[in-house]
Design an enzyme around this catalytic site. Structure first.
Site, mmCIF file in Angstrom:
data_model
loop_
_atom_site.group_PDB
_atom_site.id
_atom_site.type_symbol
_atom_site.label_atom_id
_atom_site.label_comp_id
_atom_site.label_asym_id
_atom_site.label_seq_id
_atom_site.Cartn_x
_atom_site.Cartn_y
_atom_site.Cartn_z
ATOM 1 N N CYS A 63 38.888 19.613 58.095
ATOM 2 C CA CYS A 63 37.697 19.760 57.238
ATOM 3 C C CYS A 63 37.980 19.443 55.762
ATOM 4 O O CYS A 63 38.833 20.073 55.135
ATOM 5 C CB CYS A 63 37.195 21.200 57.364
ATOM 6 N N TYR A 194 29.242 11.833 56.215
ATOM 7 C CA TYR A 194 28.667 12.663 57.287
ATOM 8 C C TYR A 194 27.244 12.212 57.597
ATOM 9 O O TYR A 194 26.822 12.176 58.751
ATOM 10 C CB TYR A 194 28.659 14.149 56.886
HETATM 11 N N1 LIG Z 1 29.264 24.217 51.991
HETATM 12 C C1 LIG Z 1 30.392 24.386 52.766
HETATM 13 C C2 LIG Z 1 30.398 23.416 53.932
HETATM 14 C C3 LIG Z 1 31.493 23.716 54.888
HETATM 15 C C4 LIG Z 1 31.293 22.992 56.234
HETATM 16 O O1 LIG Z 1 30.257 22.362 56.492
HETATM 17 N N2 LIG Z 1 32.337 23.090 57.091
HETATM 18 C C5 LIG Z 1 32.282 22.475 58.410
HETATM 19 C C6 LIG Z 1 33.581 21.796 58.753
HETATM 20 S S1 LIG Z 1 33.867 20.277 57.936
HETATM 21 C C7 LIG Z 1 32.151 23.554 59.474
HETATM 22 O O2 LIG Z 1 32.830 24.551 59.422
HETATM 23 N N3 LIG Z 1 31.306 23.324 60.480
HETATM 24 C C8 LIG Z 1 31.171 24.204 61.609
HETATM 25 C C9 LIG Z 1 29.766 24.230 62.116
HETATM 26 O O3 LIG Z 1 28.926 23.519 61.559
HETATM 27 O O4 LIG Z 1 29.514 24.977 63.055
HETATM 28 C C10 LIG Z 1 31.593 24.200 51.871
HETATM 29 O O5 LIG Z 1 31.731 23.172 51.191
HETATM 30 O O6 LIG Z 1 32.403 25.106 51.814
#
Ligand SMILES: N[C@@H](CCC(=O)N[C@@H](CS)C(=O)NCC(=O)O)C(=O)O
Length: 327
Positions: A63, A194
């Site tokens: 990530c 993305y």
């Molecule tokens: N706004 C958050 C976004 C974090 C995010 O989208 N993380 C993704 C991984 S790249 C995630 O954990 N996705 C899991 C899901 O959507 O269930 C940040 O920048 O900290």
């Protein structure tokens, strides 16, 4: 995702869609700040005083948002102050999992198997996705913050004397320029890849694709005429935020997200910049190309058979040769 504190099996990598079929990222909901004296930060509640050993960081090495915070933790010398857990690179049916893939670190604080368990612990009625990164407070047993942009700022100044002050990631006199760069690079490139990869209509894909490559072209020009970093001599949070996307570009976004007009390796100044940042002390330890490749190529909606490409060859970072991979 979680609905009212209960896990729903209906997991979708696309967080939400707009009217044109474009990908919309969920906004973060825990926005407290750690500060040297426990006073409230710009958002959220107070009570989170900087203390060695009190906070724990949950990340995924695939990530880019989580890796922003890992980089800042290294560069600010906070490794002995803030402990870390690392999830498996591939999302399970129940989201991020603490498994046994090489390079992972189990949850030694809450002994959770899945990331969502921590969200339920912090808020038993939580509705939303259980994303990484998460900054956890061991003392009060809750999530301090789950927004990487905030966590970067927390690591920069929130830990006061516990952090290395030789590097300032958000210096006062550069703040306006950093904010302007963030507002441009985040939607068009960091999240733009993305939006390209998760677009569900051709129109949405074409639009995001154009934004990604126009931004890379403009950054190439900017760095060719200046540098060594985005704002000149000083390395700032803007560089962290750009680097985490560039390092994933050829290994994942070019293929898995169909960002394939050019490779990052085709951009001379951007490639030199990538290696310059990669070479800073500690940064290489926050990069795991194997997790990145396995993570992005395990997204079923994009790659149903889960085949992980053997390339690309990333000399000095992740070298691959035909001889090695087809022996
Ligand atoms: N706004 C958050 C976004 C974090 C995010 O989208 N993380 C993704 C991984 S790249 C995630 O954990 N996705 C899991 C899901 O959507 O269930 C940040 O920048 O900290």
């Amino acid at each position: 995702m979680l609905v009212n504190g209960k896990w729903t099996e209906d997991w979708q990598p696309v967080q939400a869609k707009d009217a044109k079929g474009g990908f919309v990222r969920q906004t973060s909901s825990f926005r407290n700040f750690v500060t040297p004296d426990g006073a409230p930060g710009p958002t959220g509640e107070g009570g989170f005083k900087a203390e060695a050993g009190r906070y724990h960081l949950y990340v995924a090495l695939i990530c880019p948002w989580a890796c922003r915070t890992l980089m800042a933790r290294k560069l600010k010398g906070l490794e002995d102050v803030i402990s870390v857990s690392i999830v498996d690179p591939n999302l399970s049916d129940k989201g991020w999992r603490f498994g046994d893939y090489p390079g992972t670190i189990p949850d030694t604080v809450n002994h959770a198997e899945f990331m969502y368990e921590l969200y339920v612990k912090a808020d038993p009625t939580y509705t939303g996705r259980a994303t990484v990164p998460v900054l956890w407070d061991k003392k009060t047993g809750t999530i301090v913050n789950n927004e990487s942009a905030d966590i970067l700022r927390i690591f920069n100044t929130g830990f006061g004397d516990l952090a290395n002050d030789a590097i300032d990631l958000y210096p006062e006199d550069l703040r306006a320029e950093i904010d302007t760069l963030n507002d441009w690079i985040y939607p068009n490139l960091n999240n733009g890849v993305y939006r390209t990869g998760f677009a569900t209509t051709q129109v949405a894909y074409d639009e995001a694709f154009g934004q990604v490559f126009r931004t890379l072209d403009a950054l190439e020009e900017r760095l060719a005429g200046g540098g060594p970093f985005l704002l000149g001599e000083r390395f700032t949070e803007a560089d962290i935020r750009l680097f985490v996307t560039l390092i994933r570009f050829d290994a994942a976004y070019h293929g898995a997200f169909k960002c394939n007009l050019r490779r990052l390796a085709d951009y001379k100044a951007l490639s030199a910049y990538l290696y310059r940042v990669y070479g800073l002390p500690g940064v290489a330890e926050t990069v795991n190309i194997d997790h990145i490749k396995h993570g992005y190529y395990s997204i079923k909606s994009l790659n149903p058979n889960g085949i992980v490409p053997l390339g690309p060859d990333l000399p000095g970072i992740y070298p691959v040769s035909v001889k090695e991979v087809t022996a």
